[in-house]
Design a protein around this motif. Structure first.
Motif, PDB file in Angstrom:
ATOM      1  N   ARG A  87       1.010  -1.294   0.224  1.00 47.09           N
ATOM      2  CA  ARG A  87      -0.192  -0.072   0.075  1.00 47.09           C
ATOM      3  C   ARG A  87       0.771   1.176   0.006  1.00 47.09           C
ATOM      4  NH1 ARG A  87      -3.056  -3.166   3.866  1.00 47.09           N
ATOM      5  NH2 ARG A  87      -2.069  -1.988   5.330  1.00 47.09           N
ATOM      6  N   HIS A  88       1.784   1.286   0.804  1.00 44.72           N
ATOM      7  CA  HIS A  88       2.996   2.376   0.666  1.00 44.72           C
ATOM      8  C   HIS A  88       3.550   2.555  -0.705  1.00 44.72           C
ATOM      9  CE1 HIS A  88       2.735   3.543   5.059  1.00 44.72           C
ATOM     10  NE2 HIS A  88       2.495   2.067   5.326  1.00 44.72           N
ATOM     11  N   THR A  90       2.615   1.764  -3.506  1.00 41.73           N
ATOM     12  CA  THR A  90       1.766   2.232  -4.487  1.00 41.73           C
ATOM     13  C   THR A  90       1.166   3.593  -4.114  1.00 41.73           C
ATOM     14  OG1 THR A  90      -0.271   0.826  -3.268  1.00 41.73           O
ATOM     15  CG2 THR A  90       0.905  -0.021  -5.210  1.00 41.73           C
ATOM     16  N   ALA A  92      -0.790   4.413  -1.369  1.00 40.03           N
ATOM     17  CA  ALA A  92      -2.015   4.087  -0.469  1.00 40.03           C
ATOM     18  C   ALA A  92      -1.425   4.937   1.080  1.00 40.03           C
ATOM     19  CB  ALA A  92      -2.483   2.532  -0.420  1.00 40.03           C
ATOM     20  N   ARG A  95      -5.560   3.321   6.967  1.00 37.50           N
ATOM     21  CA  ARG A  95      -6.951   3.656   7.532  1.00 37.50           C
ATOM     22  C   ARG A  95      -6.561   4.547   8.934  1.00 37.50           C
ATOM     23  NH1 ARG A  95     -10.915  -0.564  10.329  1.00 37.50           N
ATOM     24  NH2 ARG A  95      -8.959  -0.959  11.397  1.00 37.50           N
ATOM     25  N   ARG A 117      -9.119  14.350   1.526  1.00 40.60           N
ATOM     26  CA  ARG A 117      -9.553  13.352   0.357  1.00 40.60           C
ATOM     27  C   ARG A 117      -8.901  13.738  -0.848  1.00 40.60           C
ATOM     28  NH1 ARG A 117     -11.033   8.478  -0.837  1.00 40.60           N
ATOM     29  NH2 ARG A 117     -12.339   8.256  -2.586  1.00 40.60           N
ATOM     30  N   PHE A 120      -5.076  13.101  -0.669  1.00 41.51           N
ATOM     31  CA  PHE A 120      -4.672  11.943  -0.572  1.00 41.51           C
ATOM     32  C   PHE A 120      -6.066  10.912  -0.761  1.00 41.51           C
ATOM     33  CE2 PHE A 120      -2.801  14.374   2.768  1.00 41.51           C
ATOM     34  CZ  PHE A 120      -1.375  14.562   2.373  1.00 41.51           C
ATOM     35  N   PRO A 121      -6.190  10.710  -1.889  1.00 43.27           N
ATOM     36  CA  PRO A 121      -7.253   9.924  -2.495  1.00 43.27           C
ATOM     37  C   PRO A 121      -7.617   8.679  -1.954  1.00 43.27           C
ATOM     38  CG  PRO A 121      -6.287  10.962  -4.047  1.00 43.27           C
ATOM     39  CD  PRO A 121      -5.249  11.025  -3.153  1.00 43.27           C
ATOM     40  N   THR A 122      -6.359   7.827  -1.410  1.00 41.15           N
ATOM     41  CA  THR A 122      -6.185   6.366  -0.802  1.00 41.15           C
ATOM     42  C   THR A 122      -6.225   6.472   0.438  1.00 41.15           C
ATOM     43  OG1 THR A 122      -3.776   6.349  -0.989  1.00 41.15           O
ATOM     44  CG2 THR A 122      -4.987   5.672  -2.921  1.00 41.15           C
ATOM     45  N   LEU A 123      -6.589   7.598   1.304  1.00 40.80           N
ATOM     46  CA  LEU A 123      -6.514   7.540   2.742  1.00 40.80           C
ATOM     47  C   LEU A 123      -7.923   6.945   2.919  1.00 40.80           C
ATOM     48  CD1 LEU A 123      -5.534   8.123   5.505  1.00 40.80           C
ATOM     49  CD2 LEU A 123      -6.399  10.555   5.215  1.00 40.80           C
ATOM     50  N   GLU A 124      -8.314   6.213   3.820  1.00 42.80           N
ATOM     51  CA  GLU A 124      -9.305   5.611   4.329  1.00 42.80           C
ATOM     52  C   GLU A 124      -9.785   6.288   5.574  1.00 42.80           C
ATOM     53  OE1 GLU A 124     -11.874   1.496   5.780  1.00 42.80           O
ATOM     54  OE2 GLU A 124      -9.586   1.558   4.562  1.00 42.80           O
ATOM     55  N   GLY A 281      -0.884   8.373   6.742  1.00 40.73           N
ATOM     56  CA  GLY A 281      -2.242   8.893   6.691  1.00 40.73           C
ATOM     57  C   GLY A 281      -2.615   9.416   8.014  1.00 40.73           C
TER      58      GLY A 281
END
Length: 320
Positions: A87-88, A90, A92, A95, A117, A120-124, A281
Motif C-alpha cells: 500500500r505504501h 503504491t 496508499a 486507515r 480526500r 490523499f485519495p487513497t486515505l481511508e 495517513g
C-alpha cells in the motif's frame, strides 16, 4: 529473526504437506538435493530434527509438528506486512479511525476531510461520534486512532493538544425580544431548549446557568443540534448552542444569534495515545486537525463581530 530463512520454512511446509522431498522439489521448481539442503540448514539453525522418513513418506517429528503450527501464523503476519508495504509502495495511505462529537462532525470536519480526500485519495477515514468519555475510552483501548473532543480530558498515556475554542451562543426566533446582555437570569423566564443530558454540550450549558444562580428546566431537550435549530425556527423557544453549529447556517433567517453574558466557550482538543505509531495517513490527519489552532482566532473574531451586530440589532428593536 536473525538467520531465520522464510524460504527454508516454506520448503519444510511443502515437504510435510506433500509427504515427499521429490514432490516438494517439483512444486518449488528446485532440485531434490536443493530441497534436502534447505531442510538440513533449517534443522541446523533450530537445533532439532524436523522431518523423518517413514517408508517412502516424509513425516514431521514432534518438533516439526510444533513448528508447523507456528508456520501458519508466521505466514499470516508476513503476508500482512507485505500487503501493508505494498500500500505504501503504491501510494496508499492506510486507515484512520477518528472519534468526535456529533456537532464537530457535522459543522467542523467536512471541509477538513474534503481537503484530506483531495490530497490523499487513497486515505481511508472512518468517523465515529459520541460523548467525549466514550471517545477517550476507545482511544485508550486502541479502538480509535485519535479524537477531536471537548475538554476536560485526562490520561497519562494520552497526548492532549487544545486546538480550538468554540464559543456558545443563544439563538432565538426573530420575534423573541432578548436584552443586549443575555444572562442566565434573562433566560430563566423564557422557554429554553437544550441539548440532551449526558454529553459535554449539556454539561457546559448547565454549569453556566448554575454559575448565574439559575436552576433551569428546559421546555425541551433534544439529541440533535439540527432538531433544536428547527424547533427554534418554528418559534418554540430559544436555545444555547455551540457557535460552530450556527456560524455558517443556511437557515440563519429563521433565527437570530446573540452572545451570552458572561461569555461561555468550550475547548476542543486533539487526543491520541503517546505510544501511537503514526503511519503517513494518520500523521497527515493529526496535522490537519492541529492546524485548526492556526485559524481559530480569525474565526472567533468573525463570530464575535456577528454577535455584536446581532446584539446591537436586538437592542435597537427593544428601544423602538
Amino acid at each position: 529473526m536473525r538467520d531465520f530463512n522464510l524460504d527454508q520454512l516454506q520448503t519444510f511446509c511443502d515437504v510435510v504437506a506433500l509427504g515427499s522431498f521429490t514432490a516438494a522439489a517439483e512444486r518449488l521448481k528446485l532440485s531434490q538435493p536443493a530441497v534436502s539442503l534447505q531442510i538440513r540448514q533449517l534443522e541446523r539453525r533450530l537445533g532439532v530434527v524436523l522431518i523423518e522418513r517413514v517408508g517412502r513418506r516424509a513425516r514431521p517429528t514432534v518438533a516439526g509438528v510444533e513448528l508447523l503450527g507456528h508456520a501458519g501464523q508466521i505466514e499470516a503476519v508476513v503476508s500482512a506486512a507485505l500487503d501493508g508495504m505494498a500500500r505504501h509502495a503504491t501510494g496508499a495511505m492506510g486507515r484512520v479511525r477518528l472519534g468526535t462529537g456529533a456537532t464537530a462532525c457535522t459543522f467542523l470536519l467536512p471541509p477538513i476531510l474534503r481537503e484530506l480526500r483531495r490530497r490523499f485519495p487513497t486515505l481511508e477515514i472512518t468517523v465515529s461520534t459520541g460523548n467525549t468519555s466514550d471517545m477517550v475510552k476507545a482511544i485508550d483501548e486502541n479502538l480509535l486512532d485519535l479524537g477531536l473532543v471537548s475538554l476536560p480530558v485526562s490520561g497519562r498515556i494520552l497526548e492532549i493538544t487544545p486546538v480550538l475554542e468554540d464559543e456558545f451562543v443563544v439563538i432565538a426566533p426573530p420575534e423573541m425580544r432578548l436584552p443586549a446582555r443575555v444572562t442566565a437570569a434573562a433566560l430563566s423566564g423564557l422557554p429554553v431548549l437544550l441539548y440532551e443530558p449526558g454529553g459535554n454540550t449539556r454539561r457546559i450549558a448547565d454549569e453556566w446557568f448554575a454559575r448565574g444562580g439559575v436552576s433551569l428546566k428546559p421546555v425541551m431537550s433534544l439529541g440533535s443540534v439540527e432538531a433544536i435549530k428547527e424547533m427554534v425556527g418554528a418559534g418554540l423557544g430559544c436555545a444555547v448552542l455551540p457557535g460552530m453549529a450556527v456560524r455558517k447556517d443556511r437557515n440563519r433567517a429563521s433565527f437570530v444569534v446573540h452572545p451570552l453574558s458572561p461569555r461561555l466557550h468550550r475547548t476542543l482538543a486533539v487526543v491520541i495515545r503517546r505510544d501511537k505509531l503514526l503511519h503517513r495517513g494518520l500523521r497527515e490527519t493529526v496535522k490537519a486537525l492541529k492546524a485548526l489552532a492556526e485559524g481559530a482566532q480569525g474565526v472567533e473574531d468573525g463570530l464575535a463581530s456577528e454577535e455584536r451586530d446581532a446584539a446591537f440589532g436586538s437592542h435597537g428593536r427593544d428601544g423602538q
